[in-house]
Enzyme design. Structure first.
Site, short mmCIF file in Angstrom:
data_model
loop_
_atom_site.label_atom_id
_atom_site.label_comp_id
_atom_site.label_asym_id
_atom_site.label_seq_id
_atom_site.Cartn_x
_atom_site.Cartn_y
_atom_site.Cartn_z
N HIS A 288 -6.84 10.94 -5.13
CA HIS A 288 -7.90 10.15 -4.50
C HIS A 288 -7.48 8.70 -4.27
O HIS A 288 -7.66 8.16 -3.17
CB HIS A 288 -9.18 10.17 -5.34
CG HIS A 288 -10.17 9.15 -4.87
ND1 HIS A 288 -10.93 9.32 -3.74
CD2 HIS A 288 -10.46 7.90 -5.34
CE1 HIS A 288 -11.67 8.24 -3.54
NE2 HIS A 288 -11.40 7.37 -4.48
N CYS B 277 -10.45 13.10 0.95
CA CYS B 277 -9.35 13.67 0.16
C CYS B 277 -9.77 14.99 -0.50
O CYS B 277 -10.96 15.31 -0.60
CB CYS B 277 -8.87 12.68 -0.90
SG CYS B 277 -9.90 12.57 -2.39
N ASP C 235 3.51 -2.03 -0.93
CA ASP C 235 3.64 -0.96 -1.92
C ASP C 235 3.09 -1.43 -3.25
O ASP C 235 2.99 -2.63 -3.50
CB ASP C 235 5.11 -0.58 -2.11
CG ASP C 235 5.82 -1.56 -3.05
OD1 ASP C 235 6.09 -1.19 -4.20
OD2 ASP C 235 6.08 -2.72 -2.64
N ASP D 191 18.08 -9.27 -5.68
CA ASP D 191 17.56 -10.63 -5.78
C ASP D 191 17.06 -10.87 -7.18
O ASP D 191 17.06 -9.97 -8.03
CB ASP D 191 16.41 -10.82 -4.78
CG ASP D 191 15.20 -9.96 -5.12
OD1 ASP D 191 15.40 -8.84 -5.65
OD2 ASP D 191 14.06 -10.39 -4.87
N CYS E 231 -12.33 14.55 -3.45
CA CYS E 231 -13.72 14.25 -3.08
C CYS E 231 -14.40 15.41 -2.37
O CYS E 231 -15.63 15.57 -2.45
CB CYS E 231 -13.76 13.00 -2.22
SG CYS E 231 -13.36 11.50 -3.14
N CYS F 87 -14.97 9.59 1.49
CA CYS F 87 -13.54 9.92 1.40
C CYS F 87 -13.29 11.37 1.83
O CYS F 87 -14.08 12.26 1.53
CB CYS F 87 -13.04 9.70 -0.02
SG CYS F 87 -11.26 10.01 -0.23
N GLY G 43 16.05 -5.73 -8.44
CA GLY G 43 15.70 -7.13 -8.64
C GLY G 43 14.43 -7.33 -9.44
O GLY G 43 14.32 -8.29 -10.21
N PHE G 44 13.45 -6.42 -9.30
CA PHE G 44 12.22 -6.59 -10.08
C PHE G 44 12.50 -6.43 -11.57
O PHE G 44 11.85 -7.08 -12.40
CB PHE G 44 11.15 -5.59 -9.64
CG PHE G 44 9.85 -5.76 -10.39
CD1 PHE G 44 9.02 -6.83 -10.12
CD2 PHE G 44 9.49 -4.87 -11.38
CE1 PHE G 44 7.83 -7.01 -10.82
CE2 PHE G 44 8.30 -5.03 -12.08
CZ PHE G 44 7.47 -6.11 -11.80
N ASP H 158 14.05 0.10 -3.85
CA ASP H 158 14.13 -1.31 -4.24
C ASP H 158 15.54 -1.60 -4.75
O ASP H 158 16.38 -0.71 -4.80
CB ASP H 158 13.06 -1.64 -5.28
CG ASP H 158 13.25 -0.88 -6.58
OD1 ASP H 158 14.26 -0.18 -6.74
OD2 ASP H 158 12.37 -0.98 -7.45
#
Length: 377
Positions: A338, A309, A269, A149, A312, A307, A98-99, A95
């Site tokens: 998970h 994963c 994201d 930004d 699980c 699931c 800007g955030f 990124d």
């Protein structure tokens, strides 16, 4: 000039208009639409790079502001770039900082030249401009960089949103000119303009004229309701080119992800899956589970039978409840594994539904079965 990134649209759903594609990057190809885990400090919290591979992760994010502060972009450059630094050999995105212009509003000052921050580590005065942001991102070396930004708060007046949007455009132009690695690092422009249709249109059009490698939609998920967020997304994509990737920033709730795909968004994201996992909240195919509750103390079933994963397949709700109550790090690891896999798998299923021209049916089925509320997850 050699392109650092190309995007190939592979199918458009006849039922919904949603699309699948392949993002070709220097560190590999990734199918879209996709969810990107966030590795703020060059690590996804509690997960190893090997686990990210096993989860099916493609692009992983790193945070420019935080790596600028610690360990510093020079260290990352000396390591050979962020992939070598953290031993993740897949595509990465940074990124812009800007955030933090939004999230650190109490300790920053915005001017035309850039933004003055007070360090969140020691209080030192810091200055970031479009040129500094790109310089830091060039040093970090991710495949995809973001333009510097201002992410404005919601609500904002028309006058403030217009002034900010116009400055963001000037910053985008300066950042593009400052990129030292245009053949190896892609750069995305970010559409801003708040909840104002004409500003979103104007920003998107001018960014397209600047010819970025892709386009992001910023200024959403900052406190607005779902209807407002989708309105801002729709206005933003209306004037973006079909042939370039589109990235909706900071979105990780299930309902938001599925709606974004309906708007032909390719990339999303969010820190949500790992953040809520650390507090015992887990995403399942039947809805949200709070593993702290006493009802799970003697529940020896998998967290989510649908699931695939590691968590699980190997551990029960009772064990996760025990680990959380004991504040064990292993529990946070399992729950983070998970939640990230849940969203990556959701996107895999969405891609399959798009290719089979049944995305609207898939979206409706998911939202009905999960009994989500207005917050999503």
């Amino acid at each position: 000039m050699k392109k650092p990134l190309t995007f190939e649209i592979t199918h458009v759903c006849k039922q919904s208009g949603a699309r699948t594609g392949i993002l070709h990057t220097p560190h590999g190809d990734v199918e879209t639409p996709m969810f990107m885990p966030v590795g703020t400090q060059a690590t996804v919290k509690f997960l190893s790079p090997e686990e990210l591979y096993a989860l099916g992760a493609g692009v992983v994010l790193a945070n420019t502001y935080h790596l600028w502060l610690r360990p510093g972009e020079k260290i990352v450059r000396q390591a050979g770039g962020v992939q070598k630094f953290m031993n993740y050999n897949g595509p990465m995105l940074t990124d812009s900082g800007g955030f933090q212009v939004f999230s650190l509003a109490d300790t920053r000052k915005i001017e035309e030249e850039g933004v003055t921050f007070k360090s969140t580590l020691n209080g030192d005065k810091l200055f970031m401009s479009p040129e500094v942001s790109i310089q830091v991102q060039n040093a970090i070396g991710a495949d995809i960089m973001m333009s510097f930004d201002e992410c404005i708060p919601y609500p904002a007046s028309y006058e403030y949103a217009k002034k900010s949007m116009e400055r963001t455009l000037r910053w985008a132009k300066r950042g593009k000119e400052a990129n030292q690695n245009p053949e190896t690092q892609a750069l995305f422009g970010i559409v801003q303009g708040g909840d104002y249709q004409d500003l979103r249109y104007a920003c998107a059009k001018e960014l397209v004229d600047m010819d970025f490698d892709g386009y992001a939609i910023g200024g959403t998920s900052v406190g607005e309701d779902k209807e407002t967020m989708l309105r801002m997304v729709g206005w933003s994509v209306d004037h973006l080119p079909l042939e370039k990737p589109r990235y909706l920033m900071g979105v990780g709730a299930v309902n938001d992800l599925l709606e974004a795909i309906s708007y032909q968004i390719d990339m999303c994201d969010c820190v949500l899956p790992t953040r809520i996992a650390r507090h015992g909240t887990l995403m399942t195919s039947h809805g949200r589970i709070n593993i702290r509750k006493a009802i799970y103390k003697d529940d020896f079933t998998p967290l989510d039978e649908a699931c695939d994963c590691y968590c699980c397949k190997n551990y029960t709700r009772a064990y996760l409840n025990h680990l959380f109550r004991c504040n064990e790090g292993f529990g946070m690891r399992l729950m983070s594994i998970h939640n990230i896999r849940f969203l990556i798998r959701l996107m895999e299923q969405a891609r399959k539904a798009i290719k089979e021209d049944r995305f609207n049916d898939f979206k409706n089925d998911v939202l009905t079965n999960m009994k989500f509320d207005e917050r999503g997850f």
